[in-house]
Scaffold this active site. Sequence first.
Site, mmCIF file in Angstrom:
data_model
loop_
_atom_site.group_PDB
_atom_site.id
_atom_site.type_symbol
_atom_site.label_atom_id
_atom_site.label_comp_id
_atom_site.label_asym_id
_atom_site.label_seq_id
_atom_site.Cartn_x
_atom_site.Cartn_y
_atom_site.Cartn_z
ATOM 1 N N GLY A 239 -83.602 80.616 53.021
ATOM 2 C CA GLY A 239 -82.222 80.812 53.448
ATOM 3 C C GLY A 239 -81.258 81.367 52.431
ATOM 4 O O GLY A 239 -80.128 81.723 52.794
ATOM 5 N N GLU A 272 -89.324 77.999 50.997
ATOM 6 C CA GLU A 272 -89.827 79.087 51.853
ATOM 7 C C GLU A 272 -88.891 80.285 51.805
ATOM 8 O O GLU A 272 -88.332 80.688 52.833
ATOM 9 C CB GLU A 272 -89.924 78.587 53.304
ATOM 10 C CG GLU A 272 -90.779 77.352 53.508
ATOM 11 C CD GLU A 272 -90.604 76.751 54.909
ATOM 12 O OE1 GLU A 272 -89.727 77.208 55.667
ATOM 13 O OE2 GLU A 272 -91.356 75.822 55.237
ATOM 14 N N PRO A 273 -88.694 80.874 50.637
ATOM 15 C CA PRO A 273 -87.776 82.017 50.567
ATOM 16 C C PRO A 273 -88.395 83.262 51.183
ATOM 17 O O PRO A 273 -89.586 83.510 51.033
ATOM 18 C CB PRO A 273 -87.581 82.210 49.058
ATOM 19 C CG PRO A 273 -88.884 81.770 48.469
ATOM 20 C CD PRO A 273 -89.347 80.610 49.337
ATOM 21 N N CYS A 342 -81.515 106.036 73.067
ATOM 22 C CA CYS A 342 -80.524 106.140 74.138
ATOM 23 C C CYS A 342 -79.846 104.817 74.413
ATOM 24 O O CYS A 342 -80.057 104.192 75.463
ATOM 25 C CB CYS A 342 -81.203 106.673 75.387
ATOM 26 S SG CYS A 342 -81.899 108.274 75.056
ATOM 27 N N TYR A 371 -86.818 91.746 56.952
ATOM 28 C CA TYR A 371 -86.508 91.839 58.380
ATOM 29 C C TYR A 371 -86.174 93.282 58.784
ATOM 30 O O TYR A 371 -85.335 93.516 59.645
ATOM 31 C CB TYR A 371 -85.370 90.874 58.753
ATOM 32 C CG TYR A 371 -85.645 89.458 58.286
ATOM 33 C CD1 TYR A 371 -86.632 88.701 58.909
ATOM 34 C CD2 TYR A 371 -84.958 88.888 57.211
ATOM 35 C CE1 TYR A 371 -86.926 87.413 58.467
ATOM 36 C CE2 TYR A 371 -85.245 87.597 56.771
ATOM 37 C CZ TYR A 371 -86.225 86.878 57.412
ATOM 38 O OH TYR A 371 -86.514 85.610 56.969
HETATM 39 N N1 LLP Z 1 -88.424 79.108 56.737
HETATM 40 C C1 LLP Z 1 -88.204 79.065 58.060
HETATM 41 C C2 LLP Z 1 -88.710 77.940 58.839
HETATM 42 C C3 LLP Z 1 -87.513 80.117 58.669
HETATM 43 O O1 LLP Z 1 -87.284 80.075 59.977
HETATM 44 C C4 LLP Z 1 -87.049 81.215 57.899
HETATM 45 C C5 LLP Z 1 -86.330 82.324 58.505
HETATM 46 C C6 LLP Z 1 -87.320 81.197 56.516
HETATM 47 C C7 LLP Z 1 -88.002 80.132 55.974
HETATM 48 C C8 LLP Z 1 -86.892 82.316 55.604
HETATM 49 O O2 LLP Z 1 -85.516 82.469 55.542
HETATM 50 P P1 LLP Z 1 -84.891 83.483 54.476
HETATM 51 O O3 LLP Z 1 -85.197 82.965 53.112
HETATM 52 O O4 LLP Z 1 -85.503 84.810 54.683
HETATM 53 O O5 LLP Z 1 -83.451 83.465 54.781
HETATM 54 N N2 LLP Z 1 -84.151 88.361 61.320
HETATM 55 C C9 LLP Z 1 -83.021 87.723 60.680
HETATM 56 C C10 LLP Z 1 -83.431 86.539 59.854
HETATM 57 C C11 LLP Z 1 -84.214 85.507 60.613
HETATM 58 C C12 LLP Z 1 -84.628 84.346 59.772
HETATM 59 C C13 LLP Z 1 -85.600 83.496 60.504
HETATM 60 N N3 LLP Z 1 -86.107 82.398 59.761
HETATM 61 C C14 LLP Z 1 -82.257 88.757 59.872
HETATM 62 O O6 LLP Z 1 -82.634 89.928 59.884
HETATM 63 O O7 LLP Z 1 -81.243 88.446 59.248
#
Ligand code: LLP
Length: 419
Positions: A239, A272-273, A342, A371
């Site tokens: 996150g 979980e980055p 479109c 993403y």
């Molecule tokens: N762990 C879990 C359980 C998650 O659901 C996620 C992201 C992460 C870790 C990793 O989060 P991060 O470190 O990348 O913030 N498609 C969206 C982001 C969706 C995130 C979903 N879960 C975007 O493009 O902003």
Amino acid sequence: MNYFEYRHDQLCAEDIPIAELARRFGTPFYVYSARTLRRHFRVFDEAFAGTDHLICFAMKALSNLSILKLFASMGAGFDIVSGGELMRCLRVGADPGKIVFSGVGKTDEEIAAALTARILMINVESGPELHHINQVAGRMQFRAPVSLRVNPDLDPGTHPHISTGHRDSKFGVPLAQVHEYYAEARGLPNLELVGLSTHIGSQITDTAPFNEAAEKVKAIVSGLRSAGVALKYLDLGGGLGIPYQEEPPAPAEYARVLLKPIRDLGLRIITEPGRVIVGNAGIFVTRVLYVKETDVKRFIVIDGAMNDLIRPVLYEAYHEIRPVDRRNPGKPVVADVVGPVCESGDFLARERELAEPKTGDLLAVMSAGAYGFVMASNYNSRPRAAEILVDDTDAHLIRERDTFEDLIRGEKIVELRSR
Ligand code: LLP
């Protein structure tokens, strides 16, 4: 910090001019910098130095096999959310003992595959899932290592579509019921309770919500201990945000705040980055097709589109757009940067100030490593873009652009009688 920089006013990926990649591979394409990927992983890892920890890269952010291989070689584990992601990990020889499996809707097949692979743990998100895993594990004569994902009920202050720690979101089990769930799980013979997990959302740019989550989790772990439940792992999810426009805290600061309440619990800390490791390590490169002016607006029409990068329309996300060659900049204009799809939602930027490009110019859409490609589709029967990995002076094509044949793979023409 990343290795996409101008040299003599020409944008380069490490030591290779982007224009050269465009000549060699065509456009549009994603290009990742290995130097940046390694650096980001290391900086994040070092932020947790001195604490027993495991980094499980959230591979949903970027799941190309070469990238996974690189992280696996650096000791990373993986956070997976599907059988397909598990397959990718196994394909690159990742250590299953470093894989955690998150998500609210795991199928029997996925649970069985995870148990067969002997992953570290399954992060469980509901009561029915606990029972389900217990059944599948029983049939396989396994004890399934599980952690309970708790929903800490807080507001991480991010876009609603990527916020997961709210009471009304589908993720995790409610804080107030965690004890009940653990009591229930202890009665299920084929489960081994090894951890507690949480994940509050994505692109979070303030440390306070992480601290709040860690405090809440700490209280639960202490309560469980008093009730005789001894856990091994505390998984705090991902996150941490990146600077699209905003200024998020550095990984060291994030780790300091996150660890403060929980450091002394003696548990192995899992994170979980996703985005923070790969977001700024990739860009999307596209070519200008036309500059179109109406009486009210100016549009820069490019060969990349929403099917390549959905973030701007889906989350109102901002991605900086830079000219690949800035030697002879056009006049400053305000324009929408739009693709050929479109739909009015097909834009990569709106009302953006930039130097007016000409037909044939290349544009770089920055911070597209996370993403980006993974959310690409074939909408409008558009081939998905190529993916390139640059390492110093080497450019590797790590995924070919889809061909037209790829677009119809698996389709059948049935001849129906016309009536
Ligand atoms: N762990 C879990 C359980 C998650 O659901 C996620 C992201 C992460 C870790 C990793 O989060 P991060 O470190 O990348 O913030 N498609 C969206 C982001 C969706 C995130 C979903 N879960 C975007 O493009 O902003």
